[in-house]
Design a protein around this motif. Structure first.
Motif, mmCIF file in Angstrom:
data_model
loop_
_atom_site.group_PDB
_atom_site.id
_atom_site.type_symbol
_atom_site.label_atom_id
_atom_site.label_comp_id
_atom_site.label_asym_id
_atom_site.label_seq_id
_atom_site.Cartn_x
_atom_site.Cartn_y
_atom_site.Cartn_z
ATOM 1 N N UNK A 1 0.835 -1.206 0.000
ATOM 2 C CA UNK A 1 0.000 0.000 0.000
ATOM 3 C C UNK A 1 0.869 1.256 0.000
ATOM 4 N N UNK A 2 1.883 1.221 0.830
ATOM 5 C CA UNK A 2 2.773 2.377 0.942
ATOM 6 C C UNK A 2 3.498 2.622 -0.381
ATOM 7 N N UNK A 3 4.014 1.556 -0.954
ATOM 8 C CA UNK A 3 4.752 1.697 -2.221
ATOM 9 C C UNK A 3 3.842 2.153 -3.354
ATOM 10 N N UNK A 4 2.601 1.667 -3.332
ATOM 11 C CA UNK A 4 1.666 2.061 -4.401
ATOM 12 C C UNK A 4 1.481 3.577 -4.390
ATOM 13 N N UNK B 1 -0.660 8.162 5.323
ATOM 14 C CA UNK B 1 -0.710 6.723 5.619
ATOM 15 C C UNK B 1 0.236 6.400 6.787
ATOM 16 N N UNK B 2 1.435 6.926 6.709
ATOM 17 C CA UNK B 2 2.420 6.662 7.770
ATOM 18 C C UNK B 2 1.950 7.277 9.090
ATOM 19 N N UNK B 3 1.378 8.458 8.999
ATOM 20 C CA UNK B 3 0.933 9.115 10.242
ATOM 21 C C UNK B 3 -0.206 8.323 10.885
ATOM 22 N N UNK B 4 -1.142 7.858 10.026
ATOM 23 C CA UNK B 4 -2.246 7.039 10.564
ATOM 24 C C UNK B 4 -1.695 5.781 11.234
ATOM 25 N N UNK B 5 -0.728 5.202 10.559
ATOM 26 C CA UNK B 5 -0.130 3.979 11.084
ATOM 27 C C UNK B 5 0.560 4.267 12.421
ATOM 28 N N UNK B 6 1.196 5.395 12.477
ATOM 29 C CA UNK B 6 1.882 5.771 13.723
ATOM 30 C C UNK B 6 0.863 5.998 14.839
ATOM 31 N N UNK B 7 -0.277 6.613 14.470
ATOM 32 C CA UNK B 7 -1.316 6.808 15.492
ATOM 33 C C UNK B 7 -1.850 5.463 15.962
ATOM 34 N N UNK B 8 -2.055 4.547 14.998
ATOM 35 C CA UNK B 8 -2.536 3.213 15.385
ATOM 36 C C UNK B 8 -1.511 2.548 16.310
ATOM 37 N N UNK B 9 -0.281 2.750 15.994
ATOM 38 C CA UNK B 9 0.782 2.154 16.805
ATOM 39 C C UNK B 9 0.653 2.584 18.258
ATOM 40 N N UNK B 10 0.316 3.846 18.446
ATOM 41 C CA UNK B 10 0.159 4.347 19.824
ATOM 42 C C UNK B 10 -1.007 3.642 20.505
ATOM 43 N N UNK C 1 6.630 16.866 3.598
ATOM 44 C CA UNK C 1 5.610 16.214 4.411
ATOM 45 C C UNK C 1 5.960 14.732 4.590
ATOM 46 N N UNK C 2 6.315 14.092 3.474
ATOM 47 C CA UNK C 2 6.596 12.661 3.511
ATOM 48 C C UNK C 2 7.835 12.372 4.356
ATOM 49 N N UNK C 3 8.898 13.119 4.103
ATOM 50 C CA UNK C 3 10.133 12.853 4.835
ATOM 51 C C UNK C 3 9.957 13.113 6.325
ATOM 52 N N UNK C 4 9.142 14.109 6.643
ATOM 53 C CA UNK C 4 8.885 14.371 8.058
ATOM 54 C C UNK C 4 8.095 13.225 8.673
ATOM 55 N N UNK C 5 7.128 12.709 7.886
ATOM 56 C CA UNK C 5 6.266 11.642 8.413
ATOM 57 C C UNK C 5 7.044 10.371 8.694
#
Lengths: 581, 480
Positions: free
Chosen positions: A269-272, A285-294, A341-345
Motif C-alpha cells: 500500500x505504501x509503495x503504491x 498513511x504513515x501518520x495514521x499507522x503511527x497513530x494506530x501504533x500508539x 511532508x513525507x520525509x517528516x512523516x
C-alpha cells in the motif's frame, strides 16, 4: 446475381485459399514484428500497413476472415492455411494453449483496431505464464470487428482437472407426478379471484401501487445520481483505497499469526502511493499507522511490533531505490511541500533518503533539495541534534554542509565540539562551512578553534579564517603573531598576507605595534618578497588609520629606513587628505 | 497508399452514441407495437417516422451499420453503452436479432421509409435468418442489408444452452470449493482461471439470463457458503450489467462477489450451522468473517493479483447504508459501490435460503418486499430499486397460483416494465393440482377476441409448503 440483402462469403474457394495463406503469413509476420519492436517502430508500422491493406481488401470482398485454430495451425474453410510447430513462437499455439478455437476479422475493421489486436497479443506474450491469457485479454478489449470463440469446456477442464462436476439430482417421478393440495387460504384466494373476475383489474391496480414505489422507472435525476455514484467509484484512487483498507484490516485483525505476512500488504500500500507520486497521501498513511501504533502499544503489542517493524523496514535499500526513482523521474513535478511532508512523516528514514538524494544529485540541482532539507533538518536539530550530527558524511559534502549550517543556528558546547571536528575534514566545503558556523557562535572556545584554520591547507579557508576571527585575548594574539611570522609570511600569497595584516591592523595592542615594527625591519636587499610584505603592511596600516597605526607610520617615516620613508610619508599624506575631505 | 482518417471528435462520437441508443429504443417500440397493431397503425407510423429520421440523419453520405458483437451493440463503429433505463429495449432488440442470427444491419443512404416499414414487418414475421432474408428478397428491399452472425457456436437449442450454463454453474462451485478447501490457498487460487470463469458466467448471463436466474434457486447444494457465493456472484454481475458497468468492472464485481464470504473459512462450522439463536460470543465470531476474508484476500493480492474491490466487498458487505452493521473500524465511511451491490444480493439470497437456524426461507417475492420495507437504512435505495426491477415482482423461480387454478413456476420475467406482473411461467400443476411437465406460457398473452389476459397470477405460493423445489425444474431441462 448475389443476393443484395446478404453480405456473406461468395469467394471461390481455390483462389481464396492462396490469398488467405498469404494473408495469414503476413498476419504472423506482423505479429512477430510487434513482438520484436515497439509499436511506433517503422518496421512495425510498415508490416501493419501492408497487412491492413491486404486484409481490408479481403474483407471488402469476403466480409469476414474466419480462422479455425488448431494446436499449431490455422484453418480456413476446412483447409490448413498456416502451420508452425515451434511452440515457442507459433501464433496458432499461442492462441490454442488458452483455449481459443476460432478467430474472425469482420468487414468494418479499422487499422487502429487491428493495431490494438497485435498490441494485445504482444502485451500478453510478455506477461508471466501465470498471468498470461489471450482469451481474457481479447475479451476485455471487446473488439468491434474481431470476434473469437473459446469454448467453456476449456475453462471447465482447467477447473475440474479430470474430476467429475458435482451432480445435481432431480427426481423426475416426484417432479411430474403426484398432486399438490393447496392449503385452504391459497385455494380460497384462487376461488375468490375466479368469482370476482370483473375486479381483476382492481387487484392488479393494488399491486401496481407497490410497483410504482419499487419498480417504477427511475427518474432522470435518479439515473444521474446512479451514474454519478458509478463515476465516483471509478475515480476512486486504488492506491489510496488500498492504504485505507490495509489500516482497517490491521485495526480489526485478530489472527496474530497473520500479522507478519500482513506487513507485506502495508508495504504494498505504501509503495503504491509512492509509485504514483502521492507523497502527501503516503505521509498521511504513515501518520495514521503511527497513530494506530500508539493505540496498539498497550492494547495489542503484537500489532505494534508489526508496525514498528514496517516502519523500520522503510529505511531499507529497496525503498531508497524507489524514492530515488520517483525523485529523479519526477523532475520537479512533485511539490516540495509534499516531499517535505513525507520525509517528516517517516522520521529517521526521511533523513537517510535525503542524504542519499544529496549524494546522487548533480550539483546543479542541490539547491532544490536544500529547500526540502532545510525544514526537516531544523526540526531534527531542534529535537535530536545528536542524531543529526551522526549523519554527517565526508563522502556526502552537500548534505553534511546542510547539517552544519542547520546545527550552527543552535548554540552550545556540543555544537562547538561538533564543528571543531571539521577542522580535519578532508572536504574543504565542510571545513569552510564549519568555519563560518564557528564564527557565528557566541563562544570564546569557538573563536579559539578558528585559529586552527590558519593552518588549513586551503588558502581560501585560511584567508576566511583571518577575515572572520575576532581576537579575544593575548594568547590568541600571540598565536596569530606566531602564524604571521615573517618566515611564514614569505610562504603566503598576497591575499592571505593582506587578510592577516588587516586582522592585526584592526587590533590595537602593543604587541601588534611591535609586530609591525619587526616587519619593517625586514631586509630588502635581494629579498623582493620582504619588500612586498613591507609595502603591503604600509598599505594596510593606511586602510586602518587608528592612532596606533598612524603613530607607527610616523615612527617609520622618522626613524625607519630610507626606502620606507617615502611610502610612509605618502600613506600619511593620503590619510590626512581623506580626513580633510 | 493507405490514407489515415483522423478520429472523430468526442462531440461527434457522443452524437453517434445518442443516435444509436435512440435507434435501439425506437426499434424496440416498433417491435412491440408491431406485435399489437398493424404496421399502418398511427402509433406504429409515428414511431417509424422518428426511427426513419434518426437513421437517415446518420446515413446521408455513407451507410450506417448497427452491429452486434459478443452481446454488445455498435452503431457506426461506436460501442453503445446502455443505461439501465434503456436496458429492456437493449435486451429485447438483442434477443430478437440474436434469435434470428442477425449480426449486422446496414442502412444505405438511399433508404426509404417504406423499406424500413417492410423490413420491420419482415423481421416480426421471420423465425430465423433465412426466412428473414427470403422475406426481404421477396419485398425487394435493397437499401437495408443484413449479415449473419458468425461468432456464436452451435449452442442454439435452448436445452443445449441451459446445459452449458448449468455446467459453468457447477464448475464455479468446484472452483470456489477448491479455493475454500485447499490446505494452501496460495496454491489453490488460480485467479486467471477465476477471471476466465467470470467471463464465461457473463456470457451466459448475456445469452441465457433467465436460466441463470433460475439456477440461483439452487440452494444448500454441497456447502451453503459455496452455493450462496455462486448465486451472489451471478446476480451481482447481472445487477452490475444493469447499471452499465464495463466489462472489466463486471469481472471484478464477479470476483468480489465470488469471494465475499471467504472469511467464513475461519468460522467454526458448529457456529455457522447452529440450529438456534447465536449467543453473543458466537455472533462475535461470525462477525469476524468480513475482516478475516479481507485480510486473507489482501495477502493474496500481492501474490495473485486479487482486485482491490474484492477486499472492499469482503470487508464491507455487512455494512448498512446508514453505516451501521459490522465490522466497525476506527473511521466510519460509506462502503464501495460493489459492496453495496453485493450487500443487496447477499441479503436476498441469504433470506431466500432455508438454513438450520431459519427453518422457513422467505419466498423470492416476500424477500423483495421485506427488503423494500427495510428502507434506506439497510440498502442504497436506488440500487435496491434497480435490483427489484431486475428480479421482477415475481422473480424467476417464484411459484405462483394462476387464476386458472394452475400452478406455475416463473421462468422468465417480462422485460417490459409495464408487464412486470406478467412473466413467463412453466405450468407445473394443472387446475386439479396434478403435477405435470407443463408448457411455458406467456402471461402477457391475451385472448384475441376478448382482449383479456389468458392467465393472471392470483398470488405467490410458498414452494416449501408444497414440497416444490424450483431449482429442480430448471435443472430438469438440462438432465432430461
Amino acid at each position: 446475381m448475389p443476393n443484395l440483402k446478404e453480405r456473406s462469403f461468395s469467394v471461390e474457394k481455390n483462389n481464396s485459399w492462396d490469398e488467405v495463406r498469404d494473408l495469414v503469413l503476413l498476419l504472423t509476420r506482423t505479429n512477430s514484428a510487434f513482438k520484436i519492436f515497439p509499436p511506433e517502430h517503422a518496421t512495425v508500422k510498415q508490416f501493419l500497413a501492408d497487412f491492413w491493406e491486404r486484409l481490408k481488401s479481403f474483407l471488402e470482398k469476403n466480409g469476414c476472415l474466419d480462422l479455425i485454430i488448431g494446436e499449431n495451425y490455422f484453418e480456413y474453410m476446412g483447409e490448413k492455411v498456416f502451420e508452425d510447430a515451434d511452440v515457442a513462437h507459433s501464433l496458432p499455439f499461442f492462441f490454442f494453449r488458452d483455449g481459443l478455437q476460432r478467430l474472425s476479422f469482420h468487414r468494418g475493421l479499422t487499422e487502429k483496431e487491428l493495431s490494438l489486436f497485435f498490441e494485445t497479443i504482444r502485451e500478453v506474450a510478455f506477461r508471466p505464464p501465470d498471468e498470461a491469457d489471450i482469451v481474457s485479454a481479447f475479451w476485455e478489449k471487446n473488439f468491434e470487428n474481431i470476434t473469437f470463440y473459446a469454448p467453456d469446456e476449456f475453462i471447465i477442464e482447467k477447473i475440474t482437472r479430470g474430476r467429475p462436476l458435482p451432480e445435481y439430482e432431480v427426481n423426475f417421478e416426484e417432479l411430474y407426478s403426484g398432486k399438490i393440495e393447496l392449503a385452504e387460504e391459497d385455494r380460497k384466494a384462487i376461488e375468490d379471484w375466479q368469482l370476482k373476475t370483473e375486479s381483476q383489474e382492481d387487484s392488479e391496480k393494488e399491486k401496481t401501487i407497490f410497483l410504482e414505489e419499487s419498480l417504477a422507472d427511475l427518474k432522470e435525476e435518479e439515473w444521474r445520481m446512479i451514474e454519478s455514484i458509478i463515476h465516483s467509484h471509478r475515480e476512486l484512487p486504488q492506491d489510496e483505497e488500498l492504504g485505507r483498507l490495509s489500516l482497517e484490516i490491521l485495526y480489526l485483525e485478530d489472527r496474530f499469526d497473520h500479522l507478519p505476512s500482513f506487513k507485506a500488504s502495508l508495504h504494498e500500500a505504501h509503495k503504491a502511493l509512492l509509485k504514483n507520486g502521492k507523497l502527501a497521501k503516503a505521509a498521511a498513511f504513515i501518520r495514521d499507522l503511527t497513530s494506530l501504533n500508539k493505540i496498539f502499544a498497550s492494547w495489542q503489542p503484537q500489532k505494534s511490533a508489526v508496525i514498528e517493524s514496517f516502519l523500520a523496514e522503510i529505511e531499507q535499500d529497496n525503498y531508497f531505490a524507489l524514492i530515488k526513482e520517483i525523485y529523479f523521474s519526477s523532475s520537479g513535478s512533485l511539490r516540495k511541500e509534499d516531499w517535505l511532508d513525507y520525509f517528516l512523516a517517516i522520521g529517521r528514514p526521511g533523513l537517510i533518503f535525503l542524504a542519499s538524494l544529496y549524494q546522487n544529485s548533480p550539483q546543479t540541482t542541490i539547491s532544490s533539495l536544500d529547500e526540502i532539507a532545510k525544514p526537516i533538518l531544523e526540526k531534527w536539530a531542534e529535537e535530536k541534534p545528536e542524531d543529526l550530527m551522526k549523519l554527517v558524511q565526508e563522502s556526502n559534502p552537500y548534505w553534511s554542509q546542510m547539517i552544519i549550517r542547520t546545527l550552527a543556528l543552535k548554540q552550545g558546547p556540543k555544537i562547538t565540539t561538533f564543528l571543531a571536528g571539521f577542522i580535519r575534514s578532508s572536504q574543504p566545503l565542510l571545513r569552510r562551512e564549519a568555519l563560518d558556523a564557528l564564527a557565528r557562535l557566541d563562544s570564546p572556545t569557538a573563536k579559539k578553534i578558528i585559529l586552527g584554520y590558519f593552518h588549513d591547507e586551503d588558502e581560501e579557508i585560511r584567508v576566511t579564517a583571518a577575515k572572520i576571527i575576532k581576537i579575544a585575548d593575548d594568547s590568541m594574539l600571540d598565536h596569530v603573531i606566531k602564524i604571521a611570522s615573517p618566515l611564514r609570511l614569505r610562504e603566503k600569497k598576497e591575499r592571505e598576507i593582506v587578510a592577516i595584516f588587516e586582522m592585526l591592523a584592526s587590533t590595537i595592542h602593543p604587541k601588534v605595534k611591535k609586530y609591525f615594527q619587526e616587519i619593517f625591519k625586514l631586509p630588502w636587499f635581494l629579498k623582493p618578497k620582504n619588500k612586498k610584505i613591507c609595502l603591503l603592511a604600509i598599505e594596510i596600516l593606511k586602510r586602518y588609520p587608528n592612532a596606533q597605526n598612524r603613530d607607527l607610520l610616523k615612527e617609520i617615516m622618522v626613524k625607519g629606513r630610507r626606502q620606507l620613508k617615502k611610502y610612509c610619508q605618502q600613506a600619511l599624506k593620503e590619510i590626512n587628505l581623506k580626513e580633510i575631505i | 497508399m493507405n490514407q489515415r482518417i483522423s478520429a472523430p471528435s468526442t462531440e461527434i462520437l457522443r452524437e453517434i452514441h445518442q443516435a444509436g441508443v435512440e435507434i435501439i429504443v425506437r426499434f424496440n417500440s416498433l417491435l412491440k407495437l408491431g406485435r399489437l397493431y398493424s404496421v399502418k397503425n398511427v402509433l406504429f407510423q409515428e414511431q417509424l417516422g422518428l426511427l426513419y429520421k434518426r437513421i437517415k440523419d446518420n446515413c446521408q453520405e455513407e451507410e450506417a451499420t448497427l452491429k452486434i458483437r459478443e452481446g454488445t451493440f455498435f452503431f457506426r463503429n461506436v460501442r453503445l453503452r446502455f443505461i439501465f433505463a434503456n436496458y429492456p429495449a437493449f435486451k429485447t432488440v438483442l434477443q430478437e436479432l440474436t434469435k434470428r442470427e442477425v449480426a449486422v444491419i446496414s442502412f444505405l443512404p438511399e433508404l426509404t421509409e417504406s423499406e424500413l416499414e417492410t423490413f420491420i414487418a419482415c423481421l416480426l414475421k421471420a423465425e430465423g435468418y433465412n426466412q428473414l432474408l427470403a422475406g426481404l428478397d421477396e419485398a425487394q428491399i435493397v437499401h437495408i442489408q443484413i449479415e449473419k452472425g458468425t461468432e456464436r457456436t452451435s449452442l442454439t437449442g435452448k436445452k443445449e444452452k441451459d446445459r452449458a450454463t448449468a455446467r459453468i454453474y457447477f464448475s464455479s462451485l468446484l472452483h470456489l470449493k477448491d479455493a475454500f478447501e485447499a490446505e494452501d490457498p496460495h496454491q489453490a487460487l488460480r485467479l486467471n482461471t477465476t477471471r476466465r470463469l467470470m467471463q464465461a458466467l457473463f456470457t451466459h448471463i448475456v445469452d441465457n439470463e433467465a436460466f441463470v436466474f433460475g439456477l440461483t434457486n439452487i440452494k444448500n447444494f454441497d456447502e451453503y457458503t459455496l452455493n450462496h457465493s455462486i448465486n451472489v456472484c451471478l446476480l451481482s454481475i447481472a445487477l452490475g450489467r444493469r447499471l452499465g458497468l464495463d466489462r472489466n468492472e463486471l469481472i471484478e464485481l464477479g470476483i468480489s462477489a465470488f469471494f465475499h464470504d471467504f472469511g467464513k473459512i475461519e468460522t467454526p462450522k458448529e457456529i455457522l450451522d447452529k440450529p438456534a439463536k447465536l449467543e453473543p460470543h458466537e455472533r462475535a465470531v461470525i462477525e469476524k468473517h468480513p475482516y478475516h476474508g479481507a485480510g486473507t484476500l489482501a495477502l493474496w493480492r500481492e501474490i495473485k493479483g486479487i482486485p482491490l474491490r474484492a477486499i472492499h466487498v469482503a470487508m464491507e458487505h455487512h455494512i448498512k447504508e446508514d453505516l451501521s452493521g459490522y465490522p466497525q473500524t476506527f473511521k466510519k465511511r460509506p462502503p464501495h459501490l460493489f459492496s453495496k451491490i453485493v450487500k443487496i444480493v447477499d441479503y436476498f439470497d441469504a433470506i431466500t435460503t432455508k438454513r438450520v437456524y431459519r427453518p422457513r426461507a422467505f419466498t423470492r417475492e416476500e424477500a423483495l418486499s421485506l427488503m423494500m420495507d427495510q428502507g434506506d437504512k439497510e440498502f442504497h435505495p436506488l440500487l435496491l430499486r434497480i435490483f427489484i426491477q431486475m428480479m421482477g415482482f415475481y422473480p424467476i423461480g417464484s411459484v405462483v397460483a394462476l387464476n386458472t387454478g394452475e400452478i406455475g413456476l416463473v421462468v422468465e420475467t417480462n422485460p417490459d416494465p409495464a408487464l412486470t406482473l406478467r412473466p413467463k411461467v412453466k405450468i407445473i400443476a394443472d387446475k386439479n393440482g396434478q403435477r405435470i411437465d407443463g408448457p411455458v406460457v406467456d402471461l402477457a398473452e391475451k385472448d384475441p377476441i376478448s382482449q383479456r389476459y389468458l392467465r393472471t397470477i392470483v398470488k405467490g405460493l410458498d414452494p416449501e409448503k408444497y414440497n416444490i423445489r424450483p431449482a429442480d425444474y430448471f435443472m430438469a431441462s438440462t438432465l432430461a
